[in-house]
Scaffold this motif. Sequence first.
Motif, PDB file in Angstrom:
ATOM      1  N   LYS A  69     -58.336 -18.320 -57.258  1.00 39.04           N
ATOM      2  CA  LYS A  69     -57.796 -19.437 -58.037  1.00 39.04           C
ATOM      3  C   LYS A  69     -58.851 -20.509 -58.211  1.00 39.04           C
ATOM      4  CE  LYS A  69     -53.790 -22.537 -58.228  1.00 39.04           C
ATOM      5  NZ  LYS A  69     -52.549 -22.991 -57.531  1.00 39.04           N
ATOM      6  N   GLN A  70     -59.648 -20.722 -57.173  1.00 35.45           N
ATOM      7  CA  GLN A  70     -60.699 -21.737 -57.201  1.00 35.45           C
ATOM      8  C   GLN A  70     -61.747 -21.440 -58.266  1.00 35.45           C
ATOM      9  OE1 GLN A  70     -62.559 -22.230 -53.366  1.00 35.45           O
ATOM     10  NE2 GLN A  70     -64.237 -23.461 -54.167  1.00 35.45           N
ATOM     11  N   PHE A  71     -62.015 -20.143 -58.507  1.00 40.77           N
ATOM     12  CA  PHE A  71     -63.083 -19.771 -59.433  1.00 40.77           C
ATOM     13  C   PHE A  71     -62.574 -19.197 -60.757  1.00 40.77           C
ATOM     14  CE2 PHE A  71     -65.166 -19.752 -55.270  1.00 40.77           C
ATOM     15  CZ  PHE A  71     -66.252 -20.579 -55.545  1.00 40.77           C
ATOM     16  N   GLY A  72     -61.299 -19.394 -61.047  1.00 36.20           N
ATOM     17  CA  GLY A  72     -60.779 -18.993 -62.346  1.00 36.20           C
ATOM     18  C   GLY A  72     -60.496 -17.518 -62.500  1.00 36.20           C
ATOM     19  N   TYR A  73     -60.017 -16.890 -61.440  1.00 40.50           N
ATOM     20  CA  TYR A  73     -59.595 -15.494 -61.487  1.00 40.50           C
ATOM     21  C   TYR A  73     -58.108 -15.415 -61.137  1.00 40.50           C
ATOM     22  CZ  TYR A  73     -64.590 -14.191 -60.922  1.00 40.50           C
ATOM     23  OH  TYR A  73     -65.950 -14.038 -61.058  1.00 40.50           O
ATOM     24  N   THR A  74     -57.509 -14.308 -61.531  1.00 40.80           N
ATOM     25  CA  THR A  74     -56.164 -13.981 -61.072  1.00 40.80           C
ATOM     26  C   THR A  74     -56.248 -12.730 -60.206  1.00 40.80           C
ATOM     27  OG1 THR A  74     -55.150 -14.893 -63.062  1.00 40.80           O
ATOM     28  CG2 THR A  74     -53.812 -13.380 -61.749  1.00 40.80           C
ATOM     29  N   ALA A  75     -55.676 -12.774 -59.015  1.00 42.51           N
ATOM     30  CA  ALA A  75     -55.752 -11.645 -58.084  1.00 42.51           C
ATOM     31  C   ALA A  75     -54.442 -10.878 -58.039  1.00 42.51           C
ATOM     32  CB  ALA A  75     -56.111 -12.150 -56.686  1.00 42.51           C
ATOM     33  N   HIS A  76     -54.550  -9.552 -57.931  1.00 39.09           N
ATOM     34  CA  HIS A  76     -53.390  -8.680 -57.807  1.00 39.09           C
ATOM     35  C   HIS A  76     -53.615  -7.707 -56.659  1.00 39.09           C
ATOM     36  CE1 HIS A  76     -52.190 -10.033 -61.825  1.00 39.09           C
ATOM     37  NE2 HIS A  76     -53.417  -9.748 -62.226  1.00 39.09           N
ATOM     38  N   VAL A  77     -52.576  -7.398 -55.926  1.00 36.60           N
ATOM     39  CA  VAL A  77     -52.654  -6.389 -54.873  1.00 36.60           C
ATOM     40  C   VAL A  77     -52.351  -5.029 -55.487  1.00 36.60           C
ATOM     41  CG1 VAL A  77     -51.673  -5.576 -52.702  1.00 36.60           C
ATOM     42  CG2 VAL A  77     -51.977  -8.034 -53.085  1.00 36.60           C
ATOM     43  N   ASP A  96     -52.667  -0.626 -42.786  1.00 41.37           N
ATOM     44  CA  ASP A  96     -54.079  -0.640 -42.409  1.00 41.37           C
ATOM     45  C   ASP A  96     -55.007  -1.195 -43.481  1.00 41.37           C
ATOM     46  OD1 ASP A  96     -53.279   0.642 -40.087  1.00 41.37           O
ATOM     47  OD2 ASP A  96     -53.565   2.629 -40.949  1.00 41.37           O
ATOM     48  N   TYR A  97     -54.667  -0.992 -44.736  1.00 42.37           N
ATOM     49  CA  TYR A  97     -55.668  -1.082 -45.797  1.00 42.37           C
ATOM     50  C   TYR A  97     -55.118  -1.821 -47.006  1.00 42.37           C
ATOM     51  CZ  TYR A  97     -58.648   1.108 -49.477  1.00 42.37           C
ATOM     52  OH  TYR A  97     -59.480   1.371 -50.538  1.00 42.37           O
ATOM     53  N   ILE A  98     -55.922  -2.739 -47.538  1.00 42.68           N
ATOM     54  CA  ILE A  98     -55.510  -3.515 -48.712  1.00 42.68           C
ATOM     55  C   ILE A  98     -56.557  -3.347 -49.812  1.00 42.68           C
ATOM     56  CG2 ILE A  98     -55.069  -5.839 -49.621  1.00 42.68           C
ATOM     57  CD1 ILE A  98     -54.257  -6.574 -46.672  1.00 42.68           C
ATOM     58  N   MET A  99     -56.098  -3.031 -51.020  1.00 34.95           N
ATOM     59  CA  MET A  99     -56.992  -2.956 -52.172  1.00 34.95           C
ATOM     60  C   MET A  99     -56.523  -3.982 -53.190  1.00 34.95           C
ATOM     61  SD  MET A  99     -57.907   0.330 -54.584  1.00 34.95           S
ATOM     62  CE  MET A  99     -59.626   0.636 -54.943  1.00 34.95           C
ATOM     63  N   MET A 100     -57.482  -4.790 -53.699  1.00 35.27           N
ATOM     64  CA  MET A 100     -57.121  -5.850 -54.618  1.00 35.27           C
ATOM     65  C   MET A 100     -57.925  -5.769 -55.912  1.00 35.27           C
ATOM     66  SD  MET A 100     -56.402  -9.176 -52.167  1.00 35.27           S
ATOM     67  CE  MET A 100     -55.502 -10.009 -53.479  1.00 35.27           C
ATOM     68  N   GLU A 101     -57.331  -6.293 -56.955  1.00 34.61           N
ATOM     69  CA  GLU A 101     -57.966  -6.380 -58.269  1.00 34.61           C
ATOM     70  C   GLU A 101     -58.026  -7.857 -58.661  1.00 34.61           C
ATOM     71  OE1 GLU A 101     -56.820  -3.943 -62.032  1.00 34.61           O
ATOM     72  OE2 GLU A 101     -55.576  -5.760 -62.043  1.00 34.61           O
ATOM     73  N   VAL A 102     -59.205  -8.315 -59.030  1.00 30.53           N
ATOM     74  CA  VAL A 102     -59.408  -9.706 -59.415  1.00 30.53           C
ATOM     75  C   VAL A 102     -59.813  -9.724 -60.882  1.00 30.53           C
ATOM     76  CG1 VAL A 102     -60.879 -11.720 -59.042  1.00 30.53           C
ATOM     77  CG2 VAL A 102     -60.046 -10.422 -57.086  1.00 30.53           C
ATOM     78  N   VAL A 103     -59.050 -10.421 -61.707  1.00 32.43           N
ATOM     79  CA  VAL A 103     -59.263 -10.409 -63.151  1.00 32.43           C
ATOM     80  C   VAL A 103     -59.908 -11.705 -63.606  1.00 32.43           C
ATOM     81  CG1 VAL A 103     -58.176 -10.116 -65.419  1.00 32.43           C
ATOM     82  CG2 VAL A 103     -57.252  -8.908 -63.419  1.00 32.43           C
ATOM     83  N   ASN A 104     -60.966 -11.584 -64.403  1.00 27.89           N
ATOM     84  CA  ASN A 104     -61.629 -12.726 -64.985  1.00 27.89           C
ATOM     85  C   ASN A 104     -60.710 -13.360 -66.036  1.00 27.89           C
ATOM     86  OD1 ASN A 104     -63.408 -14.586 -66.030  1.00 27.89           O
ATOM     87  ND2 ASN A 104     -64.829 -13.084 -66.893  1.00 27.89           N
ATOM     88  N   ASP A 105     -60.346 -14.600 -65.855  1.00 30.44           N
ATOM     89  CA  ASP A 105     -59.395 -15.267 -66.768  1.00 30.44           C
ATOM     90  C   ASP A 105     -60.063 -15.868 -67.998  1.00 30.44           C
ATOM     91  OD1 ASP A 105     -57.168 -14.674 -65.307  1.00 30.44           O
ATOM     92  OD2 ASP A 105     -57.183 -16.543 -64.179  1.00 30.44           O
ATOM     93  N   GLU A 106     -61.387 -15.732 -68.095  1.00 30.61           N
ATOM     94  CA  GLU A 106     -62.067 -16.317 -69.248  1.00 30.61           C
ATOM     95  C   GLU A 106     -61.723 -15.569 -70.524  1.00 30.61           C
ATOM     96  OE1 GLU A 106     -66.235 -16.663 -68.700  1.00 30.61           O
ATOM     97  OE2 GLU A 106     -66.067 -18.248 -67.206  1.00 30.61           O
ATOM     98  N   ILE A 107     -61.518 -16.302 -71.623  1.00 27.94           N
ATOM     99  CA  ILE A 107     -61.211 -15.697 -72.917  1.00 27.94           C
ATOM    100  C   ILE A 107     -62.432 -15.851 -73.828  1.00 27.94           C
ATOM    101  CG2 ILE A 107     -59.709 -15.811 -74.944  1.00 27.94           C
ATOM    102  CD1 ILE A 107     -57.535 -16.961 -73.153  1.00 27.94           C
TER     103      ILE A 107
END
Length: 251
Positions: free
Chosen positions: A226-234, A240-251
């Motif tokens: 959120k601080q750097f302008g991304y949206t994160a999804h699990v 045991d294990y977490i995989m995340m996707e971080v999306v660039n919110d820039e248009i």
Amino acid sequence: MYEAMFFGTFKSKLKEVASLDITNNIYEVPEFASYYESIAQKSMNGDLDYYLASFDESDRVLEIGTGNGRILKPLLKHGIEIYGIEPEKEMLTFLNEEEKSRVYVGGIEEVRHFEHSGKYTHIIIPATSVSLFEEQFFSAFLKNAKQLLTSKGKILFDFLSPECIEELHEKVSVEKINEQLFLSGNFVKGKQFIYNIYTKTTTGERKLGYSVKNIYSIEQVNKLCKQFGYTAHVLRNNKDYIMMEVVNDEI
């Protein structure tokens, strides 16, 4: 000097063995690097299958921490345009000449200084390697990645859950790889966990290593993004294990 970096069985090796090769960078020792990659391949909950299913020939991918090519090699074979960054030059010995030509040697702090010929649809950090980065370096990486990603480009990474790390605290795993015995385990120290590994080579050399890693959580990642302008999804979340996707919110 080293006692604070080891626990139990591993700490006892410091006193028992007179001739001992000790390293704070397990990835520069071929035996340790191969073992770690072998274990990662078994425990990453199908991360390679996920990448193969998610990417196609229209994608341009940058992998942070190429290692022995566990991810890069099969993606290249499937026609995906992939490049890599690897801090340990020794790991390039596992790659052929074509693969080597696609890998920059350096760390994430240098990511934007390499000669990138275009932007990436995806940046991936497999094998829980994000845990090697202190929060300040990971924050700087998120900031720099903005310049490398396409609009709506994504960063994919995974890490061990805090609950899993706590459960594994001071537990020792014994594995045999190519007739060579390895002992490994983690222990928690504040906001970090320290990985210990020991082996005796076929020539009788005794090697002991450690790697300091950082504990991440979903909440922590969400806050940074959120601080750097991304949206994160699990993408995946089990005990045991977490995989995340971080999306660039820039248009």
